[in-house]
Design an enzyme around this catalytic site. Structure first.
Site, PDB file in Angstrom:
ATOM      1  N   GLY A  42      12.350  -3.516   0.081  1.00 59.10           N
ATOM      2  CA  GLY A  42      12.627  -3.285  -0.937  1.00 59.10           C
ATOM      3  C   GLY A  42      13.171  -4.277  -1.912  1.00 59.10           C
ATOM      4  O   GLY A  42      12.673  -5.373  -2.255  1.00 59.10           O
TER       5      GLY A  42
ATOM      6  N   ASP B  76       1.491  -2.272  -2.541  1.00 61.05           N
ATOM      7  CA  ASP B  76       0.256  -2.480  -2.651  1.00 61.05           C
ATOM      8  C   ASP B  76       0.120  -3.866  -3.300  1.00 61.05           C
ATOM      9  O   ASP B  76      -0.782  -4.510  -2.972  1.00 61.05           O
ATOM     10  CB  ASP B  76      -0.372  -1.359  -3.321  1.00 61.05           C
ATOM     11  CG  ASP B  76      -0.379   0.073  -2.848  1.00 61.05           C
ATOM     12  OD1 ASP B  76      -0.240   0.207  -1.656  1.00 61.05           O
ATOM     13  OD2 ASP B  76       0.087   0.945  -3.697  1.00 61.05           O
TER      14      ASP B  76
END
Lengths: 312, 312
Positions: free
Chosen positions: B222, B252
């Site tokens: 994150g 992604d």
């Protein structure tokens, strides 16, 4: 043939999730798709009551194709004919998220496709043709973008000119504009009535709506049943018992009952009794456009009908 | 050509509503549709980075048709070739509801179509053919119903046999089964790592995942950046500053950066720096599969890369 008009038809998608939590990511357990929009629900109930029905309005794009394919599968409940006018835009979707823990439903309604002026003109031609063979017509639901706000006024006038009884079920400005064209029946719920009259007292509000042009006003009051202001008198109608369940489609079943009673030539109290029983039997069904037939037949003889004093 | 595999591709639908309230009915203000699924996002980012990419997996039904039509429109960001295998079921939808008051997103993921054994066999044939021309392959996301849980093990082995470097980005049992086939890279987030290793300490968890078979493990943490266990060393990588925004698609973009760096023959620290900058620039973009190019180029030189001690 009874005609129902759904200008803003929808592909209704229902998701079942264990629990709906805002801000979370959910795995949908079950997906169901149905032809949606008030007039389609009305037509399916009419079909199940044995009436030949035809649906029209606008459909387009992949969602419209899917809606028509699903509609063609609706056969066990009675035949529903498809007279939709094809448009360039894509039919809207509605997504209903059912929280399985509580049974609560959260609904997301897409706005619908933009209708071009030429598409609206083409619809008016088709509608005029369909009225020739119609014994009654129901005008149902919201207007998609691009359709004139006075659309229901135009459609009510065309029906009256053709001598076809017309019922209007919409809200807000489209309802006000439709009322001015003097429809035979309007069927607002108490919220819609308050929206156009500014009063939450049902009888007073229904009276005001009637003065604006409707020959009859049938107000659906949720679990409290119906209030009917008709040329034959004013009636309070209640099912024999209150039923909890899914209220989606209950109003559409009221419309179907009123139309079927109208074309069968029933007196108003009988139409209202049918509407109250059918509406209650819809609350106990899985989805809009369906009803529990055994329950309907059980409830019908016990519906309470009380004539009200004429003066308010 | 870089190949990305998305077995459970999706039509991503985004609704913007003024405020999401459970149990209420909402008028959707804006509807957006995009080709969705992790491998498609990876391919779009790769295309924008100038790499020839091809996407495969399963698509079917009206949602699949719509996905492919939208994919063919994705041209400004670079060409993405469509090598999807058609199936009888309908491609799933995901619905993301954005609450405009708070910016929060609530996501509903349909399960995906049932894949028949013959459809899975056909996919294996197509995949084998596509590997001939691939310089790298990414295997991305969840498995649709009907695909064997060991699918990624099969696909990793086929890539390794063909001499094509393979990256795996999935979770749970499919990740465990894929790891056993010794992929070149896996890219779990901390939650996915904890799910397969039982520990929430990132370095320890990544080490455990590596022992299960991956040559390299890149864990996305994150806002804390990345942790890379690679044949060239262990690295902690952080963007020069923390950026708030929409984290969808950040992972992604990490995959796209790692693949592009791999086929360009970059050393691992450079691949990881690119991944951290591209991921951060994705958080500030409108949607998954997009990134803020100016921000990316600004962030890249400032990425902090710290080599960790080899032993844990």
């Amino acid at each position: 043939m009874i005609l129902t008009v759904t200008l803003n038809a929808a592909l209704d998608i229902t998701y079942r999730v264990p629990r709906l939590e805002p801000r979370a990511s959910h795995r949908v357990r079950e997906v169901a798709e149905r032809p949606g929009g008030k007039g389609l629900n009305v037509a399916r109930v009419l079909g199940a009551l044995g009436h030949e029905t035809l649906v029209t309005g606008f459909t387009g794009g992949p969602n419209g194709d899917r809606l028509r394919a699903l509609l063609s599968e609706v056969t066990e409940e009675g035949p529903v004919g498809d007279a939709f006018v094809a448009v360039g835009g894509d039919t809207r979707r509605t997504v209903t998220v059912v929280d399985e823990a509580s049974g609560d439903a959260t609904v997301l309604n897409e706005p619908g496709p933009q209708i071009a002026p030429a598409e609206w003109e083409r619809f008016l031609d088709v509608y005029g043709e369909l009225l020739h063979d119609a014994t009654a017509v129901a005008l149902c639901g919201s207007l998609p973008p691009g359709v004139p706000v006075g659309a229901y006024g135009t459609l009510v006038r065309a029906a009256r000119t053709a001598g076809v009884p017309v019922l209007l079920d919409t809200s807000g400005e489209p309802l006000l504009r439709g009322l001015a064209a003097r429809p035979d029946v309007v069927k607002p719920n108490s919220h819609e009535l308050a929206g156009i009259t500014g009063t939450t007292e049902p009888l007073r509000a229904a009276r005001l709506a009637q003065r604006r042009g409707a020959h009859a006003v049938v107000a659906s009051l949720g679990e409290d049943g119906l209030l009917g202001l008709t040329p034959e008198g004013v009636w309070r109608v209640e099912p024999p018992r209150r039923l909890a369940g899914n209220p989606t489609g209950a109003g559409d079943s009221v419309v179907a009952a009123l139309l079927s009673g109208l074309v069968e030539g029933l007196p108003w109290p009988d139409r209202l009794a049918r509407a109250a029983a059918l509406s209650a039997a819809t609350v106990r069904a899985e989805a809009a456009g369906e009803f529990d037939r055994v329950l309907y037949e059980e409830l019908l003889p016990g519906v309470r009908i009380d004539r009200q004093m004429a003066a308010v």
